[in-house]
Design a protein around this motif. Sequence first.
Motif, PDB file in Angstrom:
ATOM      1  N   LEU A   1     -23.941   3.321   0.534  1.00  5.99           N
ATOM      2  CA  LEU A   1     -23.923   4.668  -0.041  1.00  5.99           C
ATOM      3  C   LEU A   1     -24.166   4.550  -1.536  1.00  5.99           C
ATOM      4  O   LEU A   1     -23.496   3.786  -2.230  1.00  5.99           O
ATOM      5  CB  LEU A   1     -22.569   5.339   0.200  1.00  5.99           C
TER       6      LEU A   1
ATOM      7  N   PHE B   1     -24.338  12.727   1.696  1.00  8.03           N
ATOM      8  CA  PHE B   1     -22.920  13.028   1.835  1.00  8.03           C
ATOM      9  C   PHE B   1     -22.377  13.588   0.529  1.00  8.03           C
ATOM     10  O   PHE B   1     -22.636  13.054  -0.552  1.00  8.03           O
ATOM     11  CB  PHE B   1     -22.121  11.777   2.203  1.00  8.03           C
TER      12      PHE B   1
ATOM     13  N   LEU C   1     -12.172   9.750  -9.847  1.00  4.42           N
ATOM     14  CA  LEU C   1     -13.433   9.892  -9.135  1.00  4.42           C
ATOM     15  C   LEU C   1     -13.546   8.903  -7.996  1.00  4.42           C
ATOM     16  O   LEU C   1     -14.051   9.200  -6.926  1.00  4.42           O
ATOM     17  CB  LEU C   1     -14.593   9.676 -10.113  1.00  4.42           C
ATOM     18  N   TYR C   2     -13.041   7.701  -8.196  1.00  6.86           N
ATOM     19  CA  TYR C   2     -13.315   6.645  -7.239  1.00  6.86           C
ATOM     20  C   TYR C   2     -12.187   6.441  -6.243  1.00  6.86           C
ATOM     21  O   TYR C   2     -12.205   5.515  -5.490  1.00  6.86           O
ATOM     22  CB  TYR C   2     -13.553   5.339  -7.996  1.00  6.86           C
TER      23      TYR C   2
ATOM     24  N   PHE D   1     -14.960  12.882   2.380  1.00  6.85           N
ATOM     25  CA  PHE D   1     -16.383  13.101   2.591  1.00  6.85           C
ATOM     26  C   PHE D   1     -16.648  14.247   3.566  1.00  6.85           C
ATOM     27  O   PHE D   1     -15.881  14.474   4.508  1.00  6.85           O
ATOM     28  CB  PHE D   1     -17.040  11.836   3.148  1.00  6.85           C
ATOM     29  N   GLY D   2     -17.773  14.930   3.345  1.00  7.19           N
ATOM     30  CA  GLY D   2     -18.260  15.899   4.308  1.00  7.19           C
ATOM     31  C   GLY D   2     -18.976  15.195   5.454  1.00  7.19           C
ATOM     32  O   GLY D   2     -19.147  13.974   5.416  1.00  7.19           O
ATOM     33  N   PRO D   3     -19.448  15.953   6.461  1.00  2.76           N
ATOM     34  CA  PRO D   3     -20.059  15.348   7.644  1.00  2.76           C
ATOM     35  C   PRO D   3     -21.495  14.889   7.431  1.00  2.76           C
ATOM     36  O   PRO D   3     -22.050  14.188   8.276  1.00  2.76           O
ATOM     37  CB  PRO D   3     -20.013  16.477   8.670  1.00  2.76           C
TER      38      PRO D   3
ATOM     39  N   TYR E   1     -10.360  -1.879  -8.690  1.00  5.43           N
ATOM     40  CA  TYR E   1      -9.837  -1.078  -7.591  1.00  5.43           C
ATOM     41  C   TYR E   1     -10.809  -1.178  -6.443  1.00  5.43           C
ATOM     42  O   TYR E   1     -12.011  -1.006  -6.638  1.00  5.43           O
ATOM     43  CB  TYR E   1      -9.657   0.371  -8.035  1.00  5.43           C
TER      44      TYR E   1
ATOM     45  N   LEU F   1     -11.634  -0.357  -2.185  1.00  2.00           N
ATOM     46  CA  LEU F   1     -11.316   0.531  -1.082  1.00  2.00           C
ATOM     47  C   LEU F   1     -12.120   0.142   0.147  1.00  2.00           C
ATOM     48  O   LEU F   1     -13.200  -0.430   0.047  1.00  2.00           O
ATOM     49  CB  LEU F   1     -11.661   1.983  -1.430  1.00  2.00           C
TER      50      LEU F   1
ATOM     51  N   TYR G   1     -13.645   2.058   3.633  1.00  2.00           N
ATOM     52  CA  TYR G   1     -13.903   3.299   4.333  1.00  2.00           C
ATOM     53  C   TYR G   1     -14.422   2.970   5.713  1.00  2.00           C
ATOM     54  O   TYR G   1     -15.109   1.972   5.928  1.00  2.00           O
ATOM     55  CB  TYR G   1     -14.941   4.142   3.592  1.00  2.00           C
TER      56      TYR G   1
ATOM     57  N   LYS H   1     -16.578   4.611   9.075  1.00  2.00           N
ATOM     58  CA  LYS H   1     -17.509   5.688   9.385  1.00  2.00           C
ATOM     59  C   LYS H   1     -17.934   5.633  10.851  1.00  2.00           C
ATOM     60  O   LYS H   1     -18.484   4.628  11.318  1.00  2.00           O
ATOM     61  CB  LYS H   1     -18.740   5.588   8.474  1.00  2.00           C
TER      62      LYS H   1
ATOM     63  N   GLU I   1     -20.652  11.318  11.395  1.00  2.00           N
ATOM     64  CA  GLU I   1     -19.518  11.824  10.621  1.00  2.00           C
ATOM     65  C   GLU I   1     -19.567  11.240   9.214  1.00  2.00           C
ATOM     66  O   GLU I   1     -20.238  10.230   8.970  1.00  2.00           O
ATOM     67  CB  GLU I   1     -18.188  11.444  11.276  1.00  2.00           C
ATOM     68  N   GLY I   2     -18.816  11.857   8.292  1.00  2.00           N
ATOM     69  CA  GLY I   2     -18.711  11.279   6.975  1.00  2.00           C
ATOM     70  C   GLY I   2     -17.716  10.131   6.962  1.00  2.00           C
ATOM     71  O   GLY I   2     -16.868  10.017   7.846  1.00  2.00           O
ATOM     72  N   PRO I   3     -17.816   9.237   5.963  1.00  2.00           N
ATOM     73  CA  PRO I   3     -16.834   8.150   5.850  1.00  2.00           C
ATOM     74  C   PRO I   3     -15.428   8.707   5.629  1.00  2.00           C
ATOM     75  O   PRO I   3     -15.257   9.762   5.011  1.00  2.00           O
ATOM     76  CB  PRO I   3     -17.309   7.387   4.609  1.00  2.00           C
TER      77      PRO I   3
ATOM     78  N   PHE J   1     -11.467   7.492   4.325  1.00  2.00           N
ATOM     79  CA  PHE J   1     -10.718   6.468   3.604  1.00  2.00           C
ATOM     80  C   PHE J   1      -9.779   5.739   4.555  1.00  2.00           C
ATOM     81  O   PHE J   1      -9.108   6.347   5.394  1.00  2.00           O
ATOM     82  CB  PHE J   1      -9.934   7.115   2.471  1.00  2.00           C
TER      83      PHE J   1
ATOM     84  N   PHE K   1     -17.206   0.258   5.349  1.00  2.00           N
ATOM     85  CA  PHE K   1     -17.775   0.072   4.022  1.00  2.00           C
ATOM     86  C   PHE K   1     -16.689  -0.405   3.069  1.00  2.00           C
ATOM     87  O   PHE K   1     -15.601   0.166   2.999  1.00  2.00           O
ATOM     88  CB  PHE K   1     -18.338   1.383   3.481  1.00  2.00           C
TER      89      PHE K   1
ATOM     90  N   SER L   1     -14.587  -0.187  -7.898  1.00  2.00           N
ATOM     91  CA  SER L   1     -14.788   0.570  -9.129  1.00  2.00           C
ATOM     92  C   SER L   1     -14.034  -0.100 -10.270  1.00  2.00           C
ATOM     93  O   SER L   1     -13.188  -0.983 -10.045  1.00  2.00           O
ATOM     94  CB  SER L   1     -14.312   2.008  -8.974  1.00  2.00           C
TER      95      SER L   1
ATOM     96  N   LYS M   1     -17.415   4.955 -11.498  1.00  2.00           N
ATOM     97  CA  LYS M   1     -18.132   5.296 -10.280  1.00  2.00           C
ATOM     98  C   LYS M   1     -17.779   4.317  -9.176  1.00  2.00           C
ATOM     99  O   LYS M   1     -17.410   3.176  -9.417  1.00  2.00           O
ATOM    100  CB  LYS M   1     -19.632   5.250 -10.540  1.00  2.00           C
ATOM    101  N   LEU M   2     -17.920   4.778  -7.951  1.00  2.00           N
ATOM    102  CA  LEU M   2     -17.592   3.970  -6.786  1.00  2.00           C
ATOM    103  C   LEU M   2     -18.872   3.286  -6.311  1.00  2.00           C
ATOM    104  O   LEU M   2     -19.874   3.953  -6.042  1.00  2.00           O
ATOM    105  CB  LEU M   2     -17.024   4.888  -5.704  1.00  2.00           C
ATOM    106  N   ILE M   3     -18.841   1.963  -6.216  1.00  2.00           N
ATOM    107  CA  ILE M   3     -19.986   1.186  -5.752  1.00  2.00           C
ATOM    108  C   ILE M   3     -19.686   0.696  -4.345  1.00  2.00           C
ATOM    109  O   ILE M   3     -18.689   0.006  -4.115  1.00  2.00           O
ATOM    110  CB  ILE M   3     -20.255  -0.025  -6.671  1.00  2.00           C
ATOM    111  N   PHE M   4     -20.560   1.049  -3.409  1.00  2.00           N
ATOM    112  CA  PHE M   4     -20.353   0.710  -2.005  1.00  2.00           C
ATOM    113  C   PHE M   4     -21.150  -0.524  -1.607  1.00  2.00           C
ATOM    114  O   PHE M   4     -22.230  -0.784  -2.143  1.00  2.00           O
ATOM    115  CB  PHE M   4     -20.803   1.875  -1.115  1.00  2.00           C
ATOM    116  N   GLY M   5     -20.621  -1.240  -0.631  1.00  3.39           N
ATOM    117  CA  GLY M   5     -21.378  -2.285   0.034  1.00  3.39           C
ATOM    118  C   GLY M   5     -22.271  -1.663   1.102  1.00  3.39           C
ATOM    119  O   GLY M   5     -22.290  -0.448   1.290  1.00  3.39           O
TER     120      GLY M   5
END
Lengths: 115, 112
Positions: A43, A90, A100-101, A106-108, B32, B34, B36, B38, B42-44, B46, B89, B93, B99-103
């Motif tokens: 993402l 998303f 923020l983090y 999340f929405g669908p 930090y 996290l 997630y 999924k 659907e959305g991810p 937490f 995922f 951050s 900002k959140l950086i995803f794998g």
Amino acid sequence: NAGVTQTPKFQVLKTGQSMTLQCAQDMNHEYMSWYRQDPGMGLRLIHYSVGAGITDQGEVPNGYNVSRSTTEDFPLRLLSAAPSQTSVYFCASSTEGTGLYNEQFFGPGTRLTVL
Amino acid sequence: DQQVKQNSPSLSVQEGRISILNCDYTNSMFDYFLWYKKYPAEGPTFLISISSIKDKNEDGRFTVFLNKSAKHLSLHIVPSQPGDSAVYFCAASGGATNKLIFGTGTLLAVQP
């Protein structure tokens, strides 16, 4: 609470068309953001907002605009759609206290195809 | 430059066994982390998080371990259940960015 809602669920555009992806949340969250998910890319953050009237760019902002006139709504505008913008989008929100983090809701998602 | 890496695109485990999902990061300023989960269409959602001041955090069947010196974290699911089948995922951050950086995600399949 409906949480985070996104419309439409699916959309097909032709190259050059513009459109707006809608996002709304009813949790009174200050922070909202838009991500796109592409195969093998995870993402990626497009734009985000830390409150009404305040927006900033994420990792991949080009070709997208946002505005935040209310706490509840955070629409994403595609100015001139390109095939590279084919993706799943998303929207997410989180409370001011967690930042923020943290623990974003999340929405669908909206699945967008640009031909 | 992928700052958060999940090198295993998929993982298959038997119901009742342990699932271990791995994540590596390159930015030493991340503080930090996290996870997630999924499901398709659907959305991810937490799952669990950990601050860099800790090396372990547990929540029921889910435990996250952080090894700062190796810049590595892992998610353990014990025992694994078929309902755990999803894409997981890892995200991070901190530092100069909030900002959140995803794998890229790992698809976990738990076989009954």
